[in-house]
Design a protein around this motif. Structure first.
Motif, short mmCIF file in Angstrom:
data_model
loop_
_atom_site.label_atom_id
_atom_site.label_comp_id
_atom_site.label_asym_id
_atom_site.label_seq_id
_atom_site.Cartn_x
_atom_site.Cartn_y
_atom_site.Cartn_z
N TYR A 130 38.18 42.88 36.26
CA TYR A 130 39.27 42.06 36.79
C TYR A 130 38.94 40.57 36.72
O TYR A 130 39.77 39.75 36.35
CB TYR A 130 39.58 42.48 38.23
CG TYR A 130 40.65 41.64 38.87
CD1 TYR A 130 41.99 41.86 38.58
CD2 TYR A 130 40.32 40.60 39.74
CE1 TYR A 130 42.98 41.06 39.13
CE2 TYR A 130 41.31 39.80 40.30
CZ TYR A 130 42.63 40.04 39.99
OH TYR A 130 43.61 39.24 40.55
N LYS A 131 37.68 40.23 37.03
CA LYS A 131 37.30 38.82 37.09
C LYS A 131 37.32 38.15 35.72
O LYS A 131 37.30 36.92 35.63
CB LYS A 131 35.91 38.66 37.73
CG LYS A 131 34.76 39.20 36.89
CD LYS A 131 33.44 39.00 37.61
CE LYS A 131 32.26 39.50 36.76
NZ LYS A 131 30.98 39.37 37.49
N GLU A 132 37.39 38.95 34.65
CA GLU A 132 37.39 38.40 33.29
C GLU A 132 38.80 38.05 32.79
O GLU A 132 38.96 37.49 31.72
CB GLU A 132 36.74 39.40 32.32
CG GLU A 132 35.27 39.64 32.62
CD GLU A 132 34.69 40.86 31.91
OE1 GLU A 132 33.47 41.05 32.00
OE2 GLU A 132 35.46 41.62 31.28
N LEU A 133 39.81 38.37 33.56
CA LEU A 133 41.19 38.13 33.13
C LEU A 133 41.59 36.67 33.31
O LEU A 133 41.08 35.98 34.21
CB LEU A 133 42.16 39.00 33.93
CG LEU A 133 41.97 40.52 33.90
CD1 LEU A 133 43.08 41.19 34.69
CD2 LEU A 133 41.92 41.04 32.48
N SER A 134 42.56 36.23 32.50
CA SER A 134 43.15 34.90 32.70
C SER A 134 44.14 34.97 33.86
O SER A 134 44.47 36.06 34.35
CB SER A 134 43.89 34.47 31.44
OG SER A 134 45.06 35.26 31.28
#
Length: 254
Positions: A130-134
Motif C-alpha cells: 500500500y505504501k508504494e502507491l501514488s
C-alpha cells in the motif's frame, strides 16, 4: 414511479460542549443517486457523514438508512454501507491483495482481489505494498475497499483532495461506474466543478446548516434568475480541460 428514499435525516444536531457543529440538518437521499454535501472546511459536512455512518454520536434528531433507524439498528446500517477509509486506515506494508483478503474476512464476504483491483485499474499493483502507491492509486484503492461488503450506499469524504487533474477525472469516472452498478453514492467536497459533474442533487452546507438543496443545474438557474452575471465571459472549456487535453488523459502514475 416514485423514487425510494434510502437515507432520511431529520433535525440532526451535533454539539461539542457549547459549540454546535450541526444545527438541525434535514435532507433525504434517493436510491441510485449521487448526492453531494458541499461547503467550506468546518461547515459540518464530515461530522454529518460520520453520524450517518454510525462512527460519531449525534446530539439529537433522527437518521434512517435503508429502513433502519440509527438509534435502534446501528449494526444493520453498518451491513449496508461502505465507508472510505483515510490512508491511515491501511497497513502500509501489506500487499493490496492481502489487504482486500483481510477486509473480506472482516466483512465475512468472499472476494476476488484481482477482479476487484481490475475494476479500479490497479491489476498491475496487486502485489505492491500500500505504501508504494501514488496518491491517485491510494484513492482508487480506498474506493475499491468500500465495495467489498457489497454495500447499497457508499460514503466518500472529499475523495479527490490533493490529486492532480488526471487522477481527479479518472476518479470521477470510477464514481460514475460505481453508481451505474446500482450503488447510491454520498460524497462531500469543496470542489464545485466536481459536484457539478458528479451530483444528481446537492446540499450546500454552511456553519452547520443547509442553505440550499437542489440539482446543480437547478441551483445555477436559481442564481441566474436573480439577475446574477459572471464578471468574466463563460467559455466552453476551463483551464483544467486545457491541461488534460495537452498532457494526455491517461494516468501517468509510476
Amino acid at each position: 414511479m416514485e423514487k425510494k428514499k434510502i437515507i432520511e435525516v431529520s433535525n440532526l444536531v451535533k454539539k461539542y460542549g457549547e459549540f454546535t457543529a450541526v444545527k438541525g440538518l434535514s435532507f433525504e437521499v434517493y436510491e441510485g443517486e449521487i448526492f453531494g454535501l458541499l461547503g467550506p472546511n468546518g461547515a459540518g459536512k464530515s461530522t454529518t457523514l460520520e453520524i450517518i455512518e454510525t462512527l460519531r454520536e449525534k446530539t439529537s434528531g433522527t437518521v434512517n438508512v435503508d429502513g433502519f433507524d440509527l438509534d435502534q439498528s446501528p449494526g444493520e446500517i453498518k451491513k449496508v454501507i461502505g465507508v472510505q477509509l483515510q490512508s491511515s486506515g491501511y497497513y502500509p506494508n501489506l500487499k493490496l491483495t492481502e489487504l482486500i483478503e483481510m477486509f473480506g474476512g472482516l466483512y465475512n464476504q468472499p472476494v476476488d482481489p484481482i477482479q476487484l483491483l481490475g475494476m479500479f485499474n490497479l491489476s498491475d499493483k496487486a502485489h505492491a505494498k500500500y505504501k508504494e502507491l501514488s496518491g491517485g492509486q491510494k484513492q482508487r484503492f480506498s474506493i475499491a475497499t468500500t465495495l467489498i461488503n457489497k454495500p447499497r450506499i457508499i460514503f466518500l469524504d472529499e475523495p479527490t483532495t490533493g490529486l492532480d487533474p488526471q487522477a481527479r477525472r479518472s476518479l470521477w469516472d470510477l464514481i460514475l461506474e460505481v453508481r451505474a452498478q446500482g450503488t447510491t453514492v454520498v460524497i462531500t467536497t469543496h470542489y464545485m466543478d466536481e459536484a457539478e459533474f458528479l451530483c444528481d442533487r446537492c446540499a450546500i452546507v454552511d456553519s452547520g446548516e443547509i442553505i440550499a438543496l437542489n440539482s446543480p443545474d437547478g441551483l445555477i438557474d436559481q442564481l441566474v434568475s436573480t439577475g446574477f452575471e459572471r464578471k468574466k465571459e463563460v467559455k466552453k472549456a476551463n483551464l483544467e480541460d486545457v491541461f488534460i487535453h495537452l498532457t494526455g488523459k491517461e494516468l501517468r502514475e509510476s
